[in-house]
Design an enzyme around this catalytic site. Structure first.
Site, PDB file in Angstrom:
ATOM      1  N   ARG A 187       2.513  -4.192  -8.097  1.00 35.02           N
ATOM      2  CA  ARG A 187       2.181  -5.522  -8.602  1.00 35.02           C
ATOM      3  C   ARG A 187       1.589  -5.423  -9.997  1.00 35.02           C
ATOM      4  NH1 ARG A 187      -1.924  -6.974  -6.627  1.00 35.02           N
ATOM      5  NH2 ARG A 187      -2.333  -5.355  -5.108  1.00 35.02           N
ATOM      6  N   ALA A 233      -3.953  -0.752  -0.659  1.00 32.24           N
ATOM      7  CA  ALA A 233      -3.836   0.700  -0.502  1.00 32.24           C
ATOM      8  C   ALA A 233      -5.167   1.371  -0.150  1.00 32.24           C
ATOM      9  CB  ALA A 233      -3.213   1.346  -1.751  1.00 32.24           C
ATOM     10  N   SER A 234      -5.951   0.708   0.714  1.00 32.69           N
ATOM     11  CA  SER A 234      -7.227   1.277   1.133  1.00 32.69           C
ATOM     12  C   SER A 234      -7.341   1.408   2.642  1.00 32.69           C
ATOM     13  CB  SER A 234      -8.385   0.421   0.609  1.00 32.69           C
ATOM     14  OG  SER A 234      -8.355   0.382  -0.790  1.00 32.69           O
ATOM     15  N   ASN A 283     -11.083   6.462  13.247  1.00 33.43           N
ATOM     16  CA  ASN A 283     -11.839   5.273  12.867  1.00 33.43           C
ATOM     17  C   ASN A 283     -12.125   4.357  14.061  1.00 33.43           C
ATOM     18  OD1 ASN A 283     -11.880   6.169  10.227  1.00 33.43           O
ATOM     19  ND2 ASN A 283     -10.006   5.090   9.668  1.00 33.43           N
TER      20      ASN A 283
HETATM   21  P1  GTP Z   1      -1.644  -2.397   1.030  1.00 33.19           P
HETATM   22  O1  GTP Z   1      -0.371  -2.447   1.785  1.00 33.19           O
HETATM   23  O2  GTP Z   1      -1.455  -2.020  -0.398  1.00 33.19           O
HETATM   24  O3  GTP Z   1      -2.439  -3.646   1.130  1.00 33.19           O
HETATM   25  O4  GTP Z   1      -2.487  -1.144   1.592  1.00 33.19           O
HETATM   26  P2  GTP Z   1      -3.303  -0.832   2.938  1.00 33.19           P
HETATM   27  O5  GTP Z   1      -4.696  -1.333   2.829  1.00 33.19           O
HETATM   28  O6  GTP Z   1      -2.528  -1.238   4.121  1.00 33.19           O
HETATM   29  O7  GTP Z   1      -3.413   0.757   2.877  1.00 33.19           O
HETATM   30  P3  GTP Z   1      -2.757   1.900   3.762  1.00 33.19           P
HETATM   31  O8  GTP Z   1      -3.196   1.857   5.178  1.00 33.19           O
HETATM   32  O9  GTP Z   1      -1.298   1.881   3.536  1.00 33.19           O
HETATM   33  O10 GTP Z   1      -3.398   3.202   3.111  1.00 33.19           O
HETATM   34  C1  GTP Z   1      -3.278   3.526   1.759  1.00 33.19           C
HETATM   35  C2  GTP Z   1      -3.565   4.978   1.538  1.00 33.19           C
HETATM   36  O11 GTP Z   1      -4.857   5.330   2.040  1.00 33.19           O
HETATM   37  C3  GTP Z   1      -2.560   5.874   2.237  1.00 33.19           C
HETATM   38  O12 GTP Z   1      -2.162   6.880   1.358  1.00 33.19           O
HETATM   39  C4  GTP Z   1      -3.335   6.417   3.418  1.00 33.19           C
HETATM   40  O13 GTP Z   1      -2.885   7.689   3.788  1.00 33.19           O
HETATM   41  C5  GTP Z   1      -4.793   6.437   2.933  1.00 33.19           C
HETATM   42  N1  GTP Z   1      -5.746   6.217   4.058  1.00 33.19           N
HETATM   43  C6  GTP Z   1      -5.679   5.237   4.992  1.00 33.19           C
HETATM   44  N2  GTP Z   1      -6.673   5.344   5.915  1.00 33.19           N
HETATM   45  C7  GTP Z   1      -7.412   6.412   5.557  1.00 33.19           C
HETATM   46  C8  GTP Z   1      -8.594   7.032   6.118  1.00 33.19           C
HETATM   47  O14 GTP Z   1      -9.151   6.620   7.132  1.00 33.19           O
HETATM   48  N3  GTP Z   1      -9.068   8.128   5.450  1.00 33.19           N
HETATM   49  C9  GTP Z   1      -8.466   8.619   4.322  1.00 33.19           C
HETATM   50  N4  GTP Z   1      -8.994   9.678   3.751  1.00 33.19           N
HETATM   51  N5  GTP Z   1      -7.359   8.061   3.777  1.00 33.19           N
HETATM   52  C10 GTP Z   1      -6.832   6.976   4.375  1.00 33.19           C
HETATM   53  C1  SPV Z   2      -0.756  -4.843  -1.757  1.00 29.51           C
HETATM   54  O1  SPV Z   2      -0.573  -4.392  -2.892  1.00 29.51           O
HETATM   55  O2  SPV Z   2      -1.839  -5.276  -1.357  1.00 29.51           O
HETATM   56  C2  SPV Z   2       0.352  -4.846  -0.782  1.00 29.51           C
HETATM   57  C3  SPV Z   2       1.629  -4.389  -1.233  1.00 29.51           C
HETATM   58  O3  SPV Z   2       0.197  -5.225   0.350  1.00 29.51           O
HETATM   59  S1  SPV Z   2       2.405  -5.576  -2.207  1.00 29.51           S
HETATM   60  O4  SPV Z   2       3.361  -6.265  -1.373  1.00 29.51           O
HETATM   61  O5  SPV Z   2       3.045  -4.829  -3.248  1.00 29.51           O
HETATM   62  O6  SPV Z   2       1.463  -6.495  -2.762  1.00 29.51           O
END
Ligand code: GTP
Ligand code: SPV
Ligand code: MN
Length: 609
Positions: free
Chosen positions: A74, A262-263, A519
């Site tokens: 984005r 991505a958190s 978690n």
């Molecule tokens: P969006 O789709 O962008 O909104 O992201 P999201 O919040 O769904 O994040 P997602 O679960 O895809 O995780 C993003 C990154 O964080 C990945 O590379 C995961 O491997 C890493 N990650 C997720 N959970 C954990 C955790 O509990 N510990 C660590 N160290 N990394 C994590």
């Molecule tokens: C984010 O960036 O928070 C996502 C992926 O969930 S996107 O659809 O690219 O916004």
């Protein structure tokens, strides 16, 4: 000229308002063909995409796709919320007058689909029959086939979803544009991603990447949705949603919560490990990125996931971190991989963290830009094979632990709301918050490291209220008041909590908590806390689990790390309060309850020795 009426008649698209809208935009973008799509068209579209090379096979019923290399996330700078009321201007919504933006977008889109097919995608961002369905319908117009196939996975798609809805649908126009000539990230950037919120119209020009181009998801599901929610009494948030059942007591708890992009939302919602804790718990997946919340007629707080699929980060997805995600993208699932590494000979895909080391035999492997790995210079050797924001797209139905009632239009009762993010210090593993105003205050002051999900921001520390900063559509003070109003109306209040899986050692940087599937342990403690089964330890910033209360069975954590994640650093927190004050001061007219919560926490910190 396309005979639009004939196309719409043949597709059974009878809604006169939708027909008029399609004609209006066909006259602007002047496509060569028009097609109305439904989920039933997927197999044919996939075959066309494989034929054209847009998709490459990645195993049986799995597809690899690439977006343009400057178009992989984005763009927050180019994203705008426009309305006709200057009072809608907030700090984060990049507000501009609708009268300024609409003509700009119409100009950019004029003639822009010449020679192309215009796909008309009627969609619903809710299960059919949801009490919020009138806000969930939309019709995306796009000139991009890959966008269509991703929308089919992420939303409920077909004319039958919108024919009976009259004029209550979001007009969502997407034009890809000439990607190599849009000046992405330069002063001459031509892209615009505009939500004209008070006209329920979305106009996105200049990208084919998910977050910018699947308009049902972010632009409607979050930005437009939150504006509609503000005006109509419900909440729309970038939240995951999961259910935990205690098989011993039969009780079920539904928890939703926001972590910035991505958190860890997808990982948390999908992959908690009940098996690691004996056979007592069952965890169900409802949603990983968006939740709409409302107070039902019975006075209870309900939530639902408006999406029909998962658009997940590929990086670090593996058997140990997220086996559920791997199960959801098996051969035959129809999953689409975007901007991962691809082997043109074996048709395999790979991303950083899929396996410990990249494949040894470089033959056939290409990176996310399509460049052969074997041709890399020594300087390029350390560069990632997959883009850090590379993603998989799969439908909810493919997720093995998807809740049985995930399509129930009633939604599910919400018992807990959590916030979290990538915070390398200060934030303990979990701290529970009983008071609603303090919970809302905690969400508003969510501070975390930005990630690669938005261009050019990776690693920067910033406040991201409720994880909605990139999706905020109206002023933050109104947003805070709206939260207090909606939760205030609920007869049974959810417990709030702040979680952090990302605290690191100050010296070697290792994560102090194993995260991922473990978690669940923190969430179980929260549920016991809500139930009065554990008391925790009261601190100035909330209630923390004691070491004895937290289930640590089978984990081998250094005592030093455990001590760190179960205590608060009072000095560091006192310093934080100053930053928070500055942050909140930006929001003119913030409700007094929020300031009172801030002062209560500040005073409690001062009282702590
Ligand atoms: P969006 O789709 O962008 O909104 O992201 P999201 O919040 O769904 O994040 P997602 O679960 O895809 O995780 C993003 C990154 O964080 C990945 O590379 C995961 O491997 C890493 N990650 C997720 N959970 C954990 C955790 O509990 N510990 C660590 N160290 N990394 C994590
Ligand atoms: C984010 O960036 O928070 C996502 C992926 O969930 S996107 O659809 O690219 O916004
Ligand atoms: Mn997200």
């Amino acid at each position: 000229m396309v005979d639009v009426d004939k196309v719409l008649d043949e597709a059974g698209l009878t809604n006169p308002h939708v027909r008029e809208y399609v004609k209006e935009w066909a006259a602007v973008t002047t496509p060569e063909r028009i097609e109305v799509v439904s989920a039933a068209d997927d197999a044919r579209l996939v075959a066309e995409a494989l034929e054209s090379g847009e998709f490459k096979p990645a195993g049986e019923g799995l597809y690899y796709s690439q977006s343009y290399y400057k178009d992989t996330a984005r763009s927050e700078e180019r994203t705008i919320v426009a309305t006709n009321d200057p009072a809608d201007k907030g700090i984060y919504n990049n507000w501009r007058p609708a009268s300024e933006m609409k003509p700009k977008l119409i100009e950019l889109m004029t003639g822009a689909s010449a020679g192309k097919t215009m796909y008309v995608i009627p969609y619903l961002m809710s299960p059919k029959g949801s009490p919020l369905a009138e806000f969930a319908a939309g019709v995306e117009i796009t000139d991009n086939r890959s966008v269509v196939m991703q929308m089919i996975r992420m939303a409920r798609v077909g004319a039958e979803y919108i024919n009976d809805l009259g004029d209550s649908f979001v007009r969502a126009v997407h034009v890809t544009g000439d990607l190599p000539n849009l000046g992405q990230g330069t002063p001459d950037d031509k892209r615009y991603f505009v939500t004209v919120a008070d006209e329920r119209t979305i106009l996105h020009f200049g990208s084919s990447y998910g977050g910018n181009a699947l308009l049902g998801k972010i632009a409607h599901g979050l930005r437009q949705g939150s504006y509609d929610g503000w005006k109509n009494g419900f909440l729309v948030e970038q939240f995951m949603l999961l259910g935990i059942t205690d098989k011993q007591t039969g009780e079920k708890y539904n928890i939703c919560g926001g972590f910035p992009s991505a958190s860890g939302k997808t990982n948390l919602a999908m992959t908690l490990a009940p098996d690691a804790l004996g056979d007592r718990y069952y965890v169900e997946f409802y949603g990983d990125d968006i939740a709409w919340l409302w107070v039902g007629e019975d006075g209870k707080l309900y939530g639902m996931n408006p999406e029909n699929g998962v658009f997940g980060v590929a990086k670090d997805t593996n058997e140990a971190t997220n086996p559920t995600a791997l199960d959801s993208i098996q051969p035959g699932s129809g999953a689409i991989f975007t901007n991962v590494a691809y082997n043109v000979k074996t048709q395999e895909v790979w991303w950083e963290g899929k396996t410990k080391n990249p494949p040894e035999d470089l033959d056939g492997w290409h990176d996310w830009k399509g460049e052969a790995i074997a041709d890399r210079t020594p300087e390029q050797a350390g560069e990632p094979w997959a883009h850090p924001n590379s993603r998989f797209t799969t439908t909810m139905g493919n997720v093995p632990n998807v809740a049985k009632d995930y399509e129930d239009p009633k939604g599910v009762e919400i018992h807990g709301i959590i916030f979290g993010g990538r915070t390398r210090d200060r934030e303990p593993l979990i701290r529970a918050i009983d008071d609603v105003a303090e919970g809302v205050y905690d969400g508003l002051t969510l501070g975390a490291e930005a990630t690669f999900a938005a261009d050019g921001l990776d690693g920067q520390l910033r406040y991201d209220p409720m994880s909605m900063r990139p999706f905020m559509s109206y002023p933050e003070a109104d947003y805070a008041a709206h939260w207090l109003e909606v939760i205030g109306r609920a007869s049974e209040k959810p417990v709030f909590a702040h979680v952090n899986w990302f605290q690191r050692d100050a010296e070697d940087g290792h994560f102090l908590w194993p995260g991922y599937r473990e978690n669940l342990r923190a969430l179980l403690w929260l549920m016991q806390y809500k139930n009065g089964q554990v008391e925790g330890r009261r601190t100035a910033v909330g209630v923390l689990p004691t070491e004895e209360e937290l289930n640590l069975e089978g984990l081998d954590l250094p005592q030093e790390d455990l001590d760190r994640i179960l205590t608060i650093d009072v000095d560091r927190w006192r310093q934080e309060m100053g930053f928070r004050e500055e942050h909140l001061n930006q929001f003119e007219g913030l409700p007094e309850e929020i300031w009172e919560a801030h002062r209560r926490v500040a005073k409690a910190l001062d009282d702590e020795s």
